[in-house]
Design an enzyme around this catalytic site. Structure first.
Site, PDB file in Angstrom:
ATOM      1  N   HIS A   1     -12.042  -0.030 -16.795  1.00 54.46           N
ATOM      2  CA  HIS A   1     -11.243   0.591 -17.852  1.00 54.46           C
ATOM      3  C   HIS A   1     -12.177   1.379 -18.756  1.00 54.46           C
ATOM      4  O   HIS A   1     -13.298   0.950 -19.014  1.00 54.46           O
ATOM      5  CB  HIS A   1     -10.498  -0.472 -18.679  1.00 54.46           C
TER       6      HIS A   1
ATOM      7  N   ASP B   1      -3.129  -3.391 -14.373  1.00 53.79           N
ATOM      8  CA  ASP B   1      -2.415  -2.877 -13.206  1.00 53.79           C
ATOM      9  C   ASP B   1      -2.742  -3.606 -11.915  1.00 53.79           C
ATOM     10  O   ASP B   1      -2.006  -3.498 -10.938  1.00 53.79           O
ATOM     11  CB  ASP B   1      -2.678  -1.379 -13.057  1.00 53.79           C
TER      12      ASP B   1
HETATM   13  N1  ACO Z   1     -14.539   0.649  -8.453  1.00 54.94           N
HETATM   14  C1  ACO Z   1     -15.843   0.851  -8.188  1.00 54.94           C
HETATM   15  N2  ACO Z   1     -16.730   1.355  -9.077  1.00 54.94           N
HETATM   16  C2  ACO Z   1     -16.239   1.704 -10.274  1.00 54.94           C
HETATM   17  C3  ACO Z   1     -14.892   1.524 -10.627  1.00 54.94           C
HETATM   18  C4  ACO Z   1     -14.023   0.958  -9.665  1.00 54.94           C
HETATM   19  N3  ACO Z   1     -12.737   0.757  -9.948  1.00 54.94           N
HETATM   20  N4  ACO Z   1     -14.701   1.938 -11.899  1.00 54.94           N
HETATM   21  C5  ACO Z   1     -15.900   2.375 -12.331  1.00 54.94           C
HETATM   22  N5  ACO Z   1     -16.827   2.220 -11.363  1.00 54.94           N
HETATM   23  C6  ACO Z   1     -18.261   2.498 -11.467  1.00 54.94           C
HETATM   24  C7  ACO Z   1     -18.552   3.978 -11.534  1.00 54.94           C
HETATM   25  O1  ACO Z   1     -18.776   4.507 -10.233  1.00 54.94           O
HETATM   26  C8  ACO Z   1     -19.805   3.989 -12.370  1.00 54.94           C
HETATM   27  O2  ACO Z   1     -20.898   3.566 -11.566  1.00 54.94           O
HETATM   28  P1  ACO Z   1     -22.389   4.155 -11.838  1.00 54.94           P
HETATM   29  O3  ACO Z   1     -22.736   3.736 -13.230  1.00 54.94           O
HETATM   30  O4  ACO Z   1     -23.220   3.531 -10.782  1.00 54.94           O
HETATM   31  O5  ACO Z   1     -22.262   5.657 -11.689  1.00 54.94           O
HETATM   32  C9  ACO Z   1     -19.565   2.879 -13.393  1.00 54.94           C
HETATM   33  O6  ACO Z   1     -18.682   1.965 -12.729  1.00 54.94           O
HETATM   34  C10 ACO Z   1     -18.957   3.349 -14.696  1.00 54.94           C
HETATM   35  O7  ACO Z   1     -17.710   3.948 -14.411  1.00 54.94           O
HETATM   36  P2  ACO Z   1     -17.116   5.250 -15.103  1.00 54.94           P
HETATM   37  O8  ACO Z   1     -16.417   6.076 -14.051  1.00 54.94           O
HETATM   38  O9  ACO Z   1     -18.151   5.929 -15.934  1.00 54.94           O
HETATM   39  O10 ACO Z   1     -16.062   4.622 -16.065  1.00 54.94           O
HETATM   40  P3  ACO Z   1     -14.918   5.375 -16.790  1.00 54.94           P
HETATM   41  O11 ACO Z   1     -14.759   4.702 -18.089  1.00 54.94           O
HETATM   42  O12 ACO Z   1     -15.125   6.850 -16.820  1.00 54.94           O
HETATM   43  O13 ACO Z   1     -13.664   5.116 -15.813  1.00 54.94           O
HETATM   44  C11 ACO Z   1     -11.657   4.269 -14.925  1.00 54.94           C
HETATM   45  C12 ACO Z   1     -12.649   4.223 -16.100  1.00 54.94           C
HETATM   46  C13 ACO Z   1     -11.152   5.717 -14.686  1.00 54.94           C
HETATM   47  C14 ACO Z   1     -10.423   3.424 -15.290  1.00 54.94           C
HETATM   48  C15 ACO Z   1     -12.353   3.716 -13.653  1.00 54.94           C
HETATM   49  O14 ACO Z   1     -12.833   2.418 -13.895  1.00 54.94           O
HETATM   50  C16 ACO Z   1     -11.417   3.715 -12.432  1.00 54.94           C
HETATM   51  O15 ACO Z   1     -11.253   4.758 -11.789  1.00 54.94           O
HETATM   52  N6  ACO Z   1     -10.802   2.538 -12.101  1.00 54.94           N
HETATM   53  C17 ACO Z   1      -9.894   2.448 -10.981  1.00 54.94           C
HETATM   54  C18 ACO Z   1      -8.550   3.037 -11.356  1.00 54.94           C
HETATM   55  C19 ACO Z   1      -7.774   2.148 -12.284  1.00 54.94           C
HETATM   56  O16 ACO Z   1      -7.598   0.950 -12.039  1.00 54.94           O
HETATM   57  N7  ACO Z   1      -7.228   2.783 -13.350  1.00 54.94           N
HETATM   58  C20 ACO Z   1      -6.353   2.060 -14.285  1.00 54.94           C
HETATM   59  C21 ACO Z   1      -6.848   2.137 -15.673  1.00 54.94           C
HETATM   60  S1  ACO Z   1      -5.852   1.096 -16.664  1.00 54.94           S
HETATM   61  C22 ACO Z   1      -4.453   1.925 -17.016  1.00 54.94           C
HETATM   62  O17 ACO Z   1      -4.316   3.127 -16.880  1.00 54.94           O
HETATM   63  C23 ACO Z   1      -3.331   1.078 -17.537  1.00 54.94           C
END
Ligand code: ACO
Length: 434
Positions: A311, A369
């Site tokens: 998140h 979710d």
């Molecule tokens: N699976 C694997 N790796 C992940 C995930 C994931 N779900 N989420 C983040 N990471 C990794 C990234 O690749 C990154 O790795 P790195 O540091 O080695 O490059 C690190 O964790 C940080 O992630 P960011 O992308 O910078 O985090 P950000 O805050 O931008 O993204 C997000 C948040 C979009 C929710 C992301 O975690 C994601 O895509 N999750 C899956 C989709 C999801 O479940 N969305 C629902 C959100 S809740 C809602 O809308 C109610």
């Protein structure tokens, strides 16, 4: 918002004059630096893709502390609202008005909402224009936007009464539209709302009744749906809410703004995650395939993410996930689905991910979710409609935020700038020189 004694000073290594900027304090949470004079004074913009450090507005509706895993609606913790805060319509009243309703206010609010649950009869012809296999979110973007062509008497955004009526109409009609999108997709007749039922029970009636057989409501399942709605009702300045505010900042009507919010919510990084999480579980198929899947997630080149994890704001845990997890167990118990293979797979994945260094070091915890998809599936809601249920819940948050923005004297049209990296000015070459 109050002025802080502290000021921020921006200085430059090339000797340009420093700029002093005011700092404001909110009631809780981080202070903000007022950079509004920055461009006028220095000719520079700030650069913040993804708005990682930008407060786009001031708001008194929802507060999140991502580090503490805290979510407050109008000051009340989500854990208390979900357990002792009454039903979803009480949360709606709270988000819209700032206080929980007393008994009379609740009665009046419920009566007003239930008076608006039907949609114009002609709306069904819009539905019939869609292919039966259209994604419900595309149907909702279209039909919610189309409400603006039916309810001209509540489109004057400068009239507080019009704004109120539009808000009530949207909250009341969303369940009807979401259920119609479902019924259309399976070729069943549309089911009219029943105003003697609660908001959530009525939605289940419109989803699952047919002219041949009424749907028998089950209190545990109705409560589970109500909880999904409460937990998703608002979430501060998330992507879809910011989209609603940006669309509304131009003076667009509320139905068009909410349609824009639905479009944004559809994306898999936002509301589309519940659908994506369940599709992911179905794709993994069995507990034996988890290690291979986790290896793909860790491989940056694979583009595979663990959907339902991570998140932008919650970096320790998502308080809604804890409540949804409880509901998940309650619903599966009620329906005798504790041994459902997909649920077992989800629990195995959750355990591995919570212990794996990759996820722990990046603070990637299950978000709401991850569990809401499992609950919705158990309620009989098809996967493709999950994000539609999220849109139904979030409509009250969107409209409360939209109303707050319209009555904010500091409100301006939202117009970000950019760091231009394309070609500088140049002349068009003659045709024979291209
Ligand atoms: N699976 C694997 N790796 C992940 C995930 C994931 N779900 N989420 C983040 N990471 C990794 C990234 O690749 C990154 O790795 P790195 O540091 O080695 O490059 C690190 O964790 C940080 O992630 P960011 O992308 O910078 O985090 P950000 O805050 O931008 O993204 C997000 C948040 C979009 C929710 C992301 O975690 C994601 O895509 N999750 C899956 C989709 C999801 O479940 N969305 C629902 C959100 S809740 C809602 O809308 C109610």
């Amino acid at each position: 918002m109050t002025n802080s004694e502290t000021k921020a000073t921006l200085s430059f290594s090339d000797g340009s004059p420093a700029l002093e900027m005011p700092i404001y304090k909110g009631s809780i949470g981080p202070d903000v630096i007022d950079i509004r004079k920055l461009y006028g004074s220095t000719g520079m913009f700030t650069y913040d893709p993804g708005f990682m450090s930008t407060a786009a507005c001031n708001s008194s509706i929802t507060y999140i502390d991502g580090d503490k895993g805290e979510l407050l609606y109008r000051g009340y913790p989500i854990e208390q609202l979900a357990v002792n805060g009454g039903d979803f319509l009480e949360t709606c009243y709270l988000l819209l008005n700032g206080e929980l309703p007393n008994a009379d206010q609740k009665k009046e609010f419920v009566a007003t909402v239930t008076n608006h649950t039907m949609v114009h009869e002609q709306m069904q012809f819009f539905f019939r224009g869609f292919r039966r296999d259209a994604h419900p979110m595309s149907v909702l973007v279209g039909t919610v936007g189309a409400l603006a062509s039916f309810y001209h008497d509540s489109l004057d955004i400068n009239d507080p009464h019009h704004r109120e009526v539009s808000a009530i109409r949207l909250i009341a009609k969303m369940p009807t539209l979401v259920a119609m999108a479902y019924k259309y997709s399976i070729g069943q007749p549309f089911v009219y709302p029943r105003n003697d039922l609660s908001y959530s029970a009525n939605f289940m009636h419109m989803m699952f009744s047919t002219p041949c057989e009424p749907y028998k409501t089950n209190e545990v399942l109705v409560r589970a749906l109500d909880r999904i709605l409460i937990l998703h009702a608002d979430h501060e300045q998330n992507a879809s809410t910011s989209t609603v505010r940006l669309a509304g900042s131009s003076g667009a009507n509320p139905f068009a703004c909410i349609a824009a919010g639905i479009a944004c919510l559809w994306g898999p990084a936002h509301g589309g995650a519940n659908e994506a999480a369940l599709s992911m579980l179905e794709e993994i198929g069995s507990v034996d395939n988890i290690p291979e899947f986790i290896a793909q997630v860790k491989d940056k080149n694979s583009g595979v993410k663990l959907m339902g994890f991570g998140h932008r704001v919650y970096k320790n845990y998502d308080p809604r996930a804890k409540l949804m997890r409880e509901t998940c167990y309650e619903v599966l118990q009620e329906l005798g689905l504790q041994d459902d293979p997909l649920f077992k797979l989800a629990m195995a994945l959750e355990k591995i991910a919570l212990e794996d260094e990759y996820f722990v070091s990046r603070k990637l915890y299950p978000n709401v979710d991850f569990y809401s998809g499992i609950v919705q599936r158990a309620l009989g809601i098809p996967t493709a409609l999950f994000t539609g249920i999220f849109a139904l819940a979030r409509t009250v948050g969107w409209i409360a935020q939209w109303k707050e923005m319209i009555s904010d004297p500091e409100q301006k049209i939202g117009r970000p700038r950019q760091l231009f990296v394309g070609s500088a000015k140049r002349d068009v070459p003659a045709i024979d020189k291209r």
